[in-house]
Enzyme design. Structure first.
Site, PDB file in Angstrom:
ATOM      1  N   HIS A 170       0.831  -1.206   0.000  1.00  0.00           N
ATOM      2  CA  HIS A 170       0.000   0.000   0.000  1.00  0.00           C
ATOM      3  C   HIS A 170       0.864   1.255   0.000  1.00  0.00           C
ATOM      4  O   HIS A 170       0.880   2.018   0.963  1.00  0.00           O
ATOM      5  CB  HIS A 170      -0.962  -0.014   1.196  1.00  0.00           C
ATOM      6  CG  HIS A 170      -2.111  -0.940   1.005  1.00  0.00           C
ATOM      7  ND1 HIS A 170      -2.225  -2.147   1.664  1.00  0.00           N
ATOM      8  CD2 HIS A 170      -3.204  -0.848   0.205  1.00  0.00           C
ATOM      9  CE1 HIS A 170      -3.332  -2.760   1.281  1.00  0.00           C
ATOM     10  NE2 HIS A 170      -3.945  -1.995   0.401  1.00  0.00           N
ATOM     11  N   ILE A 174       3.037   3.515  -5.378  1.00  0.00           N
ATOM     12  CA  ILE A 174       3.075   2.786  -6.666  1.00  0.00           C
ATOM     13  C   ILE A 174       1.753   2.053  -6.874  1.00  0.00           C
ATOM     14  O   ILE A 174       1.247   1.966  -7.993  1.00  0.00           O
ATOM     15  CB  ILE A 174       4.263   1.794  -6.725  1.00  0.00           C
ATOM     16  CG1 ILE A 174       5.539   2.471  -6.229  1.00  0.00           C
ATOM     17  CG2 ILE A 174       4.452   1.272  -8.146  1.00  0.00           C
ATOM     18  CD1 ILE A 174       6.749   1.561  -6.165  1.00  0.00           C
ATOM     19  N   ASP A 206      -8.773  -1.643  -8.216  1.00  0.00           N
ATOM     20  CA  ASP A 206      -8.080  -1.874  -6.938  1.00  0.00           C
ATOM     21  C   ASP A 206      -7.549  -3.304  -6.830  1.00  0.00           C
ATOM     22  O   ASP A 206      -6.529  -3.545  -6.191  1.00  0.00           O
ATOM     23  CB  ASP A 206      -9.062  -1.578  -5.796  1.00  0.00           C
ATOM     24  CG  ASP A 206      -8.357  -1.363  -4.475  1.00  0.00           C
ATOM     25  OD1 ASP A 206      -7.126  -1.131  -4.481  1.00  0.00           O
ATOM     26  OD2 ASP A 206      -9.039  -1.411  -3.423  1.00  0.00           O
TER      27      ASP A 206
END
Ligand SMILES: Nc1ncnc2c1ncn2[C@@H]1O[C@@H]2COP(=O)(O)O[C@H]2[C@H]1O
Ligand SMILES: [Zn+2]
Length: 868
Positions: free
Chosen positions: A136, A139, A285
């Site tokens: 997390h 990038i 995501d």
């Protein structure tokens, strides 16, 4: 110093030690407040490869412009590699990509935006990501934003998109994990992190991410340039980021499926477009499994690295280790196989059904290829394990067909490992120190240091319990069985997989139904018991969570409804990482989170708060002054802070997300405060993980709960090490020892040999004494002696959270959530400690093994095994 006797009745919760420290703190200078509101005190900035050169003399440019341009020109392709862009931009991939996209979409022109402010916005966002997180970090934000960009290009979507929606989608994507601490919501709840408290354990991270994003918009000055669109923009960003909560996966999936089945999506409709953008961001995501293998593989390693790091933190904190975070019992391949199969494939199948484009086909192909690679690796690992087991196993013990079958699917995480159960469940009777397990339960669903007294559903090896869940999800039926629906049985064949997925889906929707309805139910007294966590077991106004004596008084008044001094507007803040050792925890709990402009402390994403409106009034005055570097979110300097905290949900804005009932509920509940929850808590319990020296002996012994170390004021010398149970007085054992983890507080000086020696010296009468007394926690419990085959099972069977089991010698490695079963008694005046080994007579080694629970050190198990 203020003597306790002089303290008004309302403040009598402070111990004498607290008052000493409060007094001392009162005289300390207060640090300066910067209005920062973060998951960490300090964040190490990313170190650029050429920083040492360009910092002083600017002789070297970190950005390789030609290569950057080349990559940016191809940023609409699915083969985009965020790692490469990160390298060639000298660690600035996030602002570089985002500014490029703002240009590309014509947003700068359309909204007349100042490019310097735009750059500042994305620089702030980049800075808000923790470069120390393996996964997390910024990038990941770049990667997700690029995926979002690809989806926005899809024919079905792009033709109806409005500029504001594009901007919201890009900002939502790039900020969707802003200031992520590198641990999941469950961890934050378990450690009673200030964010979990602030957001009432609901979409804790996502709420923090979107608020941080709005903070960046304000701080960059871009919000001011977007004044006419701000409400709509912020509402959309908020709604998009909240949709990324993995706990809401099923909710969105079911709705999406239905829309596609019924063909009810019309993207000329704003609401439908917004829903598709939510789905697009969710897909972006978790897009890493659908990237080309070299990129996907890299992400897989990174995300597991972060999981395992959390597992280590949990171990250090003596918390139950989350199954997918336990490097000792799972592997990257297993996690990936499970994640690809149970989380990514269901969502991407629907996404493909909706898009039905060359991109979606390409993604599905890659997903399939990558999944097969992980499954092959998983199978290879299993084969190796089997081989090791066979060569090590006793010759007469054949592995049955059933064993083989269960082994094939034994440890692959399932949906329940990735999509946690509703938070409401965590609020139920979450206790670790529970009573005597049965052999059956130990064999069926036992894992790590979770109590083994779980009720078994009628179907064998059916999952309904996982680590860190409350012990009673549902009200037991009269027969004592849980009413929770069976979720997954292990005795499955490949032909059962489809049915299994249906069942999983059913579970998922149950979860979300439960989850979303949780807030509607009046809270039972059980609900009011707060989740197990380090801070929950601290005495409420403990000195550890105070920043000054003034703040202490104010917080006390907030928590307990007393009127000591002026109303307080500050909540305390703790460091999330690295998690402090229990006994040094107090040192970390000093920084404050500023709530100064928090006229109300809303939360979004989940309903469930039963807080009253009035409590916020208590949080409204001076702020303890601390310097916490990073993004301003709730700063008093933020011109629109109160609006930020109470987002303007005008009827028109509301309509944006009106199809999302849950978010509407959230809007309605935004004015609810979290404080009453604290105030309601049961004050008769001490909290765990408190500095043991700060607890009075009697309190710590009688009120001890769960897995924290316990403290004793008993003063013993290190020389007076009690030989096993012999010197362990019954009263010591029964009244002192509670909780399900080892009670190490001081140094451990005794090595394994000593322990083995001690085991051999234990007398049966002492052992009996020990067992005569009520058992809590992880010390062995009384179980009927086992037959030899049962013992064999106990020794070799690996039982996962899923209730799946396999005989795995590997599992004889350390499985405990803590250290050896020792009790160290810190001295008040010296560092020395003595330890009491809770040991058994050698001839009872079977019983010892049968009684094994998570926290018993493996060394003891091994000893037991060797004497069998
Ligand atoms: N390859 C992966 N393997 C396992 N979990 C993943 C993977 N990619 C993403 N995730 C999880 O899915 C979550 C999606 O939301 P987050 O980015 O907050 O955190 C992510 C991880 O927890
Ligand atoms: Zn993410």
């Amino acid at each position: 110093m203020v003597a306790p006797v002089e303290v008004p009745a309302a403040q009598r919760r402070f111990s004498a030690e607290d008052w000493v420290l409060l007094d001392a703190m009162g005289s300390m200078p207060l640090p300066t407040c910067t209005g920062r509101f973060l998951t960490m005190h300090k964040r190490r900035r990313k170190k650029l490869t050429t920083r040492s050169l360009n910092q002083d003399h600017a002789i070297l440019d970190d950005i390789f412009h030609g290569q950057v341009q080349h990559i940016l020109n191809k940023c609409g392709l699915w083969g985009f590699n965020a790692f490469t862009l990160e390298t060639v931009t000298g660690g600035r991939s996030l602002p570089v990509l985002c500014v490029h996209l703002f240009h590309w979409y014509g947003l700068l022109d359309h909204f007349q935006l100042d490019v310097v402010r735009v750059w500042k916005l994305f620089s702030l966002i980049e800075e808000g990501y923790h470069s120390t997180n393996p996964y997390h970090n910024s990038i990941h934000a770049t990667d997700v934003t690029q995926a979002m960009h690809c989806f926005l290009q899809e024919r079905k979507i792009r033709q109806h998109l409005q500029p504001l929606e594009i901007m919201a989608a890009l900002i939502g994507a790039v900020a969707h994990d802003l200031d992520h601490p590198g641990v999941n919501q469950h961890f934050l709840i378990s450690t009673a992190n200030h964010l979990a408290i602030l957001y009432d354990n609901m979409s804790v991270l996502e709420n923090h991410h979107w608020r941080s994003a709005i903070g960046c918009l304000l701080e960059s000055g871009l919000a001011q340039q977007l004044t006419p669109y701000r409400n709509e923009l912020e509402t959309q960003i908020r709604s998009l980021i909240l949709a990324t909560d993995i706990n809401r996966q099923q909710e969105f999936l079911v709705k999406f499926k239905k829309h596609i089945d019924d063909d009810t999506l019309d993207l000329r409709n704003h609401e439908d477009r917004h829903f598709i953008l939510q789905i697009a961001l969710k897909c972006a995501d978790i897009s890493n499994p659908t990237r080309p293998w070299d990129i996907s593989h890299k992400w897989s390693l990174k995300v597991c690295d972060e999981f395992f790091r959390q597992g280590e933190f949990e171990r250090q904190l003596n918390l139950p280790v989350t199954s997918i975070c336990d490097q000792q019992s799972t592997s990257v391949a297993k996690i990936q196989s499970g994640f690809f199969r149970f989380v990514v494939t269901p969502l991407y199948s629907e996404w493909h059904r909706f898009l039905s484009s060359s991109l979606s086909r390409h993604m599905m192909n890659l997903l399939d290829i990558n999944r097969k690679k992980w499954e092959a690796q998983e199978a290879a690992e299993q084969a190796e394990e089997t081989h090791t087991e066979l060569s090590d196993a006793e010759p007469e013990r054949d592995i049955s067909e059933e064993d083989e079958l269960s082994k094939a699917v034994s440890d692959t995480p399932t949906i329940i490992d990735f999509i946690p159960p509703p938070t409401s469940m965590l609020k139920e009777n979450r206790r670790q120190s529970l009573a005597v397990p049965t052999v059956e339960s130990a064999l069926g669903v036992r894992r790590h240091s979770v109590p083994v007294n779980m009720e078994q559903p009628p179907i064998s090896r059916t999952i309904y319990r996982r680590e860190s869940l409350p012990n009673h999800r549902n009200t037991p039926t009269p027969s004592g069985r849980s009413t929770v629906s069976p979720v997954l049985t292990d005795s499955r064949t490949s032909s059962d997989h489809l049915r299994e997925e249906d069942e999983l889906m059913r579970f998922g929707s149950q979860s979300s139904i439960l989850s979303s309805s949780s807030g509607g139910h009046p809270k039972s007294s059980d609900d009011q018991e707060r989740p197990l966590s380090a801070e929950n077991l601290l005495p409420e106004p403990n000195i550890a969570s105070m920043t000054s004596s003034i703040a202490a008084g104010r917080l006390s008044s907030v928590l307990h409804g007393t009127s000591v001094g002026p109303p307080c507007k500050a909540l305390t803040r703790q460091q999330t990482f690295p998690p402090p050792q229990p006994y040094v925890r107090v040192r970390y709990m000093s920084a404050t989170v500023e709530m100064s402009t928090c006229k109300e402390t809303p939360h979004e994403g989940e309903s469930g708060s039963s807080s009253s409106h009035s409590s916020h009034e208590n949080i409204s005055s001076a702020v303890p002054q601390y310097s916490i570097p990073s993004i301003a979110v709730l700063s008093p300097n933020n011109s629109r802070a109160s609006e930020l905290l109470v987002p303007d949900i005008s009827p028109s804005n509301r309509s944006t997300i009106s199809n999302n009932k849950r978010e509407q509920e959230n809007c309605d509940k935004e004015k609810a405060s979290k404080i009453p929850k604290l105030a309601e808590s049961d004050q008769t319990f001490e909290k765990e993980n408190v500095d043991p020296r700060m607890l009075a002996t009697s309190n710590s012994l009688t009120r001890r709960r769960a897995s924290a170390p316990v403290s004793f004021s008993t003063v013993t010398s290190v020389d007076t090490i009690h030989p096993a149970g012999g010197a362990l007085r019954a009263t010591d054992v029964t009244s002192l020892r509670r909780g399900s983890v080892p009670v190490e507080i001081a140094r451990q000086r005794m090595d394994l040999e000593n322990r083995i020696e001690s085991i051999n010296t234990v007398s049966s009468s002492d052992t009996n004494n020990y067992h005569d007394h009520p058992r809590r926690g992880s010390a062995p419990t009384d179980l009927p002696p086992l037959k030899s085959n049962e013992r064999q099972n106990l020794l070799t069977r690996h039982v996962s959270l899923n209730g799946k089991s396999s005989r795995r010698k590997k599992q004889l490695r350390r499985r405990s959530s803590g250290g050896p079963e020792t009790v160290c008694l810190p001295e008040t005046s010296s560092e020395s400690c003595s330890r009491l080994l809770l040991l058994r007579q050698p001839e009872n080694s079977d019983v010892l093994l049968a009684r094994r629970r998570g926290s018993l050190p493996i060394e003891v198990l091994t000893v037991g095994h060797s004497v069998c």
